[in-house]
Design a protein around this motif. Structure first.
Motif, PDB file in Angstrom:
ATOM      1  N   SER A 236      50.592  39.878  22.849  1.00 39.54           N
ATOM      2  CA  SER A 236      50.261  38.465  22.910  1.00 39.54           C
ATOM      3  C   SER A 236      49.663  38.058  21.574  1.00 39.54           C
ATOM      4  CB  SER A 236      49.247  38.197  24.033  1.00 39.54           C
ATOM      5  OG  SER A 236      48.728  36.879  23.908  1.00 39.54           O
ATOM      6  N   GLN A 237      50.335  37.145  20.885  1.00 43.55           N
ATOM      7  CA  GLN A 237      49.801  36.660  19.615  1.00 43.55           C
ATOM      8  C   GLN A 237      48.549  35.824  19.859  1.00 43.55           C
ATOM      9  OE1 GLN A 237      53.332  34.721  18.079  1.00 43.55           O
ATOM     10  NE2 GLN A 237      53.714  36.454  16.702  1.00 43.55           N
ATOM     11  N   GLU A 238      48.522  35.118  20.959  1.00 48.02           N
ATOM     12  CA  GLU A 238      47.384  34.262  21.287  1.00 48.02           C
ATOM     13  C   GLU A 238      46.120  35.087  21.545  1.00 48.02           C
ATOM     14  OE1 GLU A 238      46.391  31.655  25.118  1.00 48.02           O
ATOM     15  OE2 GLU A 238      48.140  30.948  24.009  1.00 48.02           O
ATOM     16  N   GLU A 239      46.251  36.168  22.330  1.00 46.95           N
ATOM     17  CA  GLU A 239      45.099  36.989  22.694  1.00 46.95           C
ATOM     18  C   GLU A 239      44.867  38.150  21.735  1.00 46.95           C
ATOM     19  OE1 GLU A 239      45.392  38.183  26.789  1.00 46.95           O
ATOM     20  OE2 GLU A 239      46.047  36.195  27.392  1.00 46.95           O
ATOM     21  N   LYS A 240      45.823  38.381  20.831  1.00 50.53           N
ATOM     22  CA  LYS A 240      45.770  39.512  19.892  1.00 50.53           C
ATOM     23  C   LYS A 240      45.584  40.835  20.634  1.00 50.53           C
ATOM     24  CE  LYS A 240      45.130  38.042  15.416  1.00 50.53           C
ATOM     25  NZ  LYS A 240      44.667  38.469  14.159  1.00 50.53           N
ATOM     26  N   ILE A 241      46.458  41.035  21.610  1.00 48.60           N
ATOM     27  CA  ILE A 241      46.429  42.263  22.403  1.00 48.60           C
ATOM     28  C   ILE A 241      47.818  42.877  22.416  1.00 48.60           C
ATOM     29  CG2 ILE A 241      46.146  43.215  24.731  1.00 48.60           C
ATOM     30  CD1 ILE A 241      43.989  41.141  25.215  1.00 48.60           C
ATOM     31  N   VAL A 242      47.871  44.199  22.269  1.00 48.98           N
ATOM     32  CA  VAL A 242      49.101  44.968  22.427  1.00 48.98           C
ATOM     33  C   VAL A 242      48.925  45.823  23.666  1.00 48.98           C
ATOM     34  CG1 VAL A 242      50.631  46.695  21.407  1.00 48.98           C
ATOM     35  CG2 VAL A 242      49.426  45.093  19.940  1.00 48.98           C
ATOM     36  N   SER A 243      49.946  45.850  24.520  1.00 44.40           N
ATOM     37  CA  SER A 243      49.875  46.628  25.750  1.00 44.40           C
ATOM     38  C   SER A 243      51.076  47.556  25.848  1.00 44.40           C
ATOM     39  CB  SER A 243      49.858  45.692  26.964  1.00 44.40           C
ATOM     40  OG  SER A 243      49.861  46.438  28.155  1.00 44.40           O
TER      41      SER A 243
ATOM     42  N   GLN B 219      52.031  48.393  28.790  1.00 46.41           N
ATOM     43  CA  GLN B 219      52.527  48.038  30.120  1.00 46.41           C
ATOM     44  C   GLN B 219      52.939  46.566  30.112  1.00 46.41           C
ATOM     45  OE1 GLN B 219      52.718  50.364  32.628  1.00 46.41           O
ATOM     46  NE2 GLN B 219      52.021  51.798  31.081  1.00 46.41           N
ATOM     47  N   PRO B 220      53.956  46.213  30.893  1.00 52.50           N
ATOM     48  CA  PRO B 220      54.364  44.799  30.958  1.00 52.50           C
ATOM     49  C   PRO B 220      53.211  43.918  31.442  1.00 52.50           C
ATOM     50  CG  PRO B 220      55.929  46.212  32.112  1.00 52.50           C
ATOM     51  CD  PRO B 220      54.757  47.063  31.755  1.00 52.50           C
ATOM     52  N   ARG B 221      53.098  42.755  30.838  1.00 59.23           N
ATOM     53  CA  ARG B 221      52.072  41.785  31.234  1.00 59.23           C
ATOM     54  C   ARG B 221      52.691  40.397  31.244  1.00 59.23           C
ATOM     55  NH1 ARG B 221      46.165  43.144  29.754  1.00 59.23           N
ATOM     56  NH2 ARG B 221      46.209  45.399  29.854  1.00 59.23           N
ATOM     57  N   PRO B 222      52.342  39.597  32.238  1.00 56.66           N
ATOM     58  CA  PRO B 222      52.882  38.230  32.305  1.00 56.66           C
ATOM     59  C   PRO B 222      52.531  37.436  31.043  1.00 56.66           C
ATOM     60  CG  PRO B 222      51.676  38.785  34.324  1.00 56.66           C
ATOM     61  CD  PRO B 222      51.427  39.890  33.345  1.00 56.66           C
ATOM     62  N   GLY B 223      53.522  36.787  30.483  1.00 55.04           N
ATOM     63  CA  GLY B 223      53.316  35.948  29.312  1.00 55.04           C
ATOM     64  C   GLY B 223      53.322  36.683  27.981  1.00 55.04           C
ATOM     65  N   TYR B 224      53.414  37.994  28.001  1.00 56.76           N
ATOM     66  CA  TYR B 224      53.442  38.769  26.766  1.00 56.76           C
ATOM     67  C   TYR B 224      54.885  38.931  26.293  1.00 56.76           C
ATOM     68  CZ  TYR B 224      48.543  40.311  26.976  1.00 56.76           C
ATOM     69  OH  TYR B 224      47.180  40.370  26.970  1.00 56.76           O
ATOM     70  N   GLN B 225      55.048  39.052  24.994  1.00 55.58           N
ATOM     71  CA  GLN B 225      56.370  39.294  24.421  1.00 55.58           C
ATOM     72  C   GLN B 225      56.674  40.784  24.477  1.00 55.58           C
ATOM     73  OE1 GLN B 225      56.424  37.722  20.441  1.00 55.58           O
ATOM     74  NE2 GLN B 225      55.919  35.671  21.104  1.00 55.58           N
ATOM     75  N   GLU B 226      57.884  41.114  24.871  1.00 48.80           N
ATOM     76  CA  GLU B 226      58.312  42.514  24.924  1.00 48.80           C
ATOM     77  C   GLU B 226      59.106  42.825  23.666  1.00 48.80           C
ATOM     78  OE1 GLU B 226      61.420  45.339  27.393  1.00 48.80           O
ATOM     79  OE2 GLU B 226      60.706  43.514  28.317  1.00 48.80           O
ATOM     80  N   ILE B 227      58.874  44.014  23.126  1.00 44.02           N
ATOM     81  CA  ILE B 227      59.651  44.446  21.974  1.00 44.02           C
ATOM     82  C   ILE B 227      59.969  45.926  22.121  1.00 44.02           C
ATOM     83  CG2 ILE B 227      57.592  44.844  20.574  1.00 44.02           C
ATOM     84  CD1 ILE B 227      59.289  43.938  18.126  1.00 44.02           C
TER      85      ILE B 227
END
Length: 93
Positions: free
Chosen positions: A53-60, A62-70
């Motif tokens: 998430s660029q907004e939250e500056k978090i890398v996960s 695991q899949p997260r709602p609203g996060y970009q997958e790469i």
């Protein structure tokens, strides 16, 4: 959470805490090489996809709602991407 992922999270924590000192960078590269050579599918799963998430500056990992997958075609691409985000202040969860 698999053991490879736990180890990766710990190495990233050390990297951040030491502000990227040489020992922590060497440890991450050694871990990357270990994962590349491993035949264990759990090792490969740590490296294939991330969500961020660029907004939250978090890398996960695991899949997260609203996060970009790469996804990455190589471990080197994955490693460089993660390293760039952590340098930009992203947290890894």
């Amino acid at each position: 959470m698999n053991e490879y992922l736990k180890q990766y999270i710990e190495l990233q924590k050390q990297f951040r805490e030491t502000k990227g000192k040489a020992d922590s960078v060497r440890a991450l590269y050694a871990f990357k090489e270990e994962l590349e050579q491993s035949e264990d599918t759990q090792a490969k799963e740590v490296l294939v996809y991330v969500w961020y998430s660029q907004e939250e500056k978090i890398v996960s990992t695991q899949p997260r709602p609203g996060y970009q997958e790469i996804g990455f075609a190589s471990l080197e691409e994955w490693f460089n991407f993660i390293q760039a985000l952590t340098k930009d202040g992203y947290r890894i969860t």
